[in-house]
Design an enzyme around this catalytic site. Structure first.
Site, PDB file in Angstrom:
ATOM      1  N   ARG A   1      -2.467  -9.447   3.297  1.00  0.00           N
ATOM      2  CA  ARG A   1      -2.308  -8.271   2.436  1.00  0.00           C
ATOM      3  C   ARG A   1      -1.800  -7.118   3.287  1.00  0.00           C
ATOM      4  O   ARG A   1      -2.365  -6.828   4.341  1.00  0.00           O
ATOM      5  CB  ARG A   1      -3.628  -7.879   1.785  1.00  0.00           C
ATOM      6  CG  ARG A   1      -3.501  -6.682   0.845  1.00  0.00           C
ATOM      7  CD  ARG A   1      -4.829  -6.333   0.205  1.00  0.00           C
ATOM      8  NE  ARG A   1      -4.685  -5.265  -0.766  1.00  0.00           N
ATOM      9  CZ  ARG A   1      -5.705  -4.743  -1.450  1.00  0.00           C
ATOM     10  NH1 ARG A   1      -6.926  -5.199  -1.275  1.00  0.00           N
ATOM     11  NH2 ARG A   1      -5.490  -3.772  -2.316  1.00  0.00           N
ATOM     12  N   ASN A   2      -0.729  -6.486   2.861  1.00  0.00           N
ATOM     13  CA  ASN A   2      -0.249  -5.357   3.648  1.00  0.00           C
ATOM     14  C   ASN A   2      -1.239  -4.199   3.500  1.00  0.00           C
ATOM     15  O   ASN A   2      -1.899  -4.050   2.468  1.00  0.00           O
ATOM     16  CB  ASN A   2       1.193  -4.977   3.267  1.00  0.00           C
ATOM     17  CG  ASN A   2       1.298  -4.064   2.062  1.00  0.00           C
ATOM     18  OD1 ASN A   2       0.629  -3.039   1.965  1.00  0.00           O
ATOM     19  ND2 ASN A   2       2.155  -4.429   1.121  1.00  0.00           N
TER      20      ASN A   2
END
Length: 228
Positions: A15-16
């Site tokens: 997940r950024n």
């Protein structure tokens, strides 16, 4: 971050940090042809465009990422921070140099009921961009080893509440770190009760290396962190 191996495919879910629409668009991205109904079912994969979560192959992960950081997240009330800088006279270098005592020094002292008991502390030292190389301040680095970073370290000493003297061996050392070419270094310890507190001396490895820094102490105890 999650790593799964399904039907011979080794995949990494990431997940950024901004949780927005910026995602990987190569193999195993949301719209890539690699996804079969079986793989979607096995990994419970439901493509969503704006949540910032995506899958990629282990091989691609190794190509595009150089470092993995494992972070401790503390409640805000446990953090005590001071800003400082190594500059001109105060860029004293490590203990191998007679100027090391010119570095900024900070006293850490427990208060209230915590003053009579051992306290557990986690201490971090974070360096910014050097004054002589670019605009002063802090920025994120993609690698833990960066040519624009200095080797930094710190010592924790007993100095009876005063600044450390020119000779470090005049004081009892209770802990510290090695010198590392990294944006941030840390150490963890339990400090015995001492009414005079402890002195933290953050330094670069060589004199004349100039940069701003932040010194932070994370603890459940009631403390005072102040410049000496």
């Amino acid at each position: 971050m999650e790593v799964r191996e399904v039907d011979g495919h080794r995949l990494v879910q990431i997940r950024n940090p901004w949780a927005n629409e910026v995602e990987w668009n190569g193999p195993w991205s949301d719209s890539s042809p690699e996804w079969s109904d079986r793989m979607k079912h096995k990994l419970k994969h439901v493509p969503q465009s704006n949540e910032g979560i995506f899958w990629m192959s282990w091989q691609d992960f190794q190509i595009h990422f150089r470092s993995i950081y494992v972070c401790r997240v503390y409640p805000r009330e446990m953090r005590h921070s001071v800003h400082g800088q190594w500059r001109n006279y105060s860029a004293g270098g490590c203990q191998d140099y007679s100027s090391w005592h010119q570095n900024p020094q900070f006293r850490l002292r427990a208060t209230g009921s915590d003053a009579s008991s051992p306290i557990h502390v986690f201490i971090t030292l974070t360096q910014g961009v050097g004054f002589s190389r670019t605009t002063p301040g802090f920025r994120n680095y993609q690698s833990s080893h960066d040519s624009q970073l200095f080797y930094i370290g710190m010592r924790i000493l007993k100095t009876r509440g005063h600044r450390a003297a020119y000779n470090i061996f005049l004081h009892e050392s209770v802990g510290g770190t090695d010198y590392v070419n990294s944006r941030e270094i840390s150490c963890e310890m339990v400090l015995d009760p001492d009414p005079k507190g402890y002195t933290i001396v953050p330094t670069t490895i060589h004199p004349g290396e100039e940069a701003p820094f932040v010194l932070s102490v994370f603890t459940k105890a009631s403390i005072v962190l102040e410049a000496l």
